[in-house]
Design an enzyme around this catalytic site. Structure first.
Site, PDB file in Angstrom:
ATOM      1  N   CYS A  13      -0.565  -2.916  -0.714  1.00 55.95           N
ATOM      2  CA  CYS A  13      -1.637  -2.044  -0.858  1.00 55.95           C
ATOM      3  C   CYS A  13      -2.633  -2.819  -1.656  1.00 55.95           C
ATOM      4  O   CYS A  13      -3.623  -3.429  -1.178  1.00 55.95           O
ATOM      5  CB  CYS A  13      -1.465  -0.640  -1.454  1.00 55.95           C
ATOM      6  SG  CYS A  13      -0.526   0.441  -0.408  1.00 55.95           S
ATOM      7  N   SER A  15      -2.415  -5.354  -4.144  1.00 57.10           N
ATOM      8  CA  SER A  15      -2.465  -6.996  -4.343  1.00 57.10           C
ATOM      9  C   SER A  15      -2.949  -7.714  -3.142  1.00 57.10           C
ATOM     10  O   SER A  15      -3.806  -8.649  -3.152  1.00 57.10           O
ATOM     11  CB  SER A  15      -1.313  -7.587  -5.076  1.00 57.10           C
ATOM     12  OG  SER A  15      -0.337  -7.249  -4.240  1.00 57.10           O
TER      13      SER A  15
END
Length: 156
Positions: A13, A15
């Site tokens: 999500c 990074s």
């Protein structure tokens, strides 16, 4: 070459969103030959998976490519290969310190620590909150300040 690694919990999500956003900014500035971008997760649960559907949707809406991106787990040697390791939240920072607490020549910090008067200290995990739009706004702002810092520090 300056190497930047974004880190979150599972690398599906936040990074990868930061990786894609930052890479897009780097390309727009014509700095792709000077800055390499990657992302990793603390955990191994999603290794090999593409970004989360919510991350893909918000990146698609903003015409930002995530082509070829696959989740991977951070490894201790990343501290030797990257100049910047940028965590999404305080727990990621603690986890990073547990993996390797001694290092030289690498900047390790939270993304939103770069933002003056940030409204948040930690980028919330949309895997749990579902708020990918808000996370995108925070990530974009943090990435702008990170790029500014890198350009100033390396005379780019």
């Amino acid at each position: 070459m300056i190497h930047v690694l974004f880190v979150c919990l599972g690398n599906i999500c936040r990074s990868p969103m930061a990786e894609a956003v930052f890479r897009n900014m780097v390309e727009e500035e014509g700095l792709s030959e000077q800055i390499r971008v990657d992302s990793a997760g603390i955990g191994h649960w999603h290794q090999g998976e593409p970004p989360h559907e919510g991350t893909q949707n918000i990146l698609d809406q903003n015409h930002i490519s995530y082509e070829g991106m696959r989740a991977r787990q951070i490894k201790e040697t990343d501290w030797d290969e990257f100049d910047y390791i940028i965590a999404m939240d305080e727990q990621n920072m603690r986890d990073l310190e547990a993996i390797r607490d001694e290092y030289e020549g690498v900047t390790v910090k939270r993304l939103l620590d770069l933002v003056p008067d940030a409204k948040e200290q930690n980028v919330p995990d949309p895997y749990f909150t579902g708020n990918f739009d808000y996370v995108y706004d925070l990530v974009s702002e943090g990435c702008q300040y990170l790029l500014k810092e890198i350009k100033e520090a390396h005379n780019l």
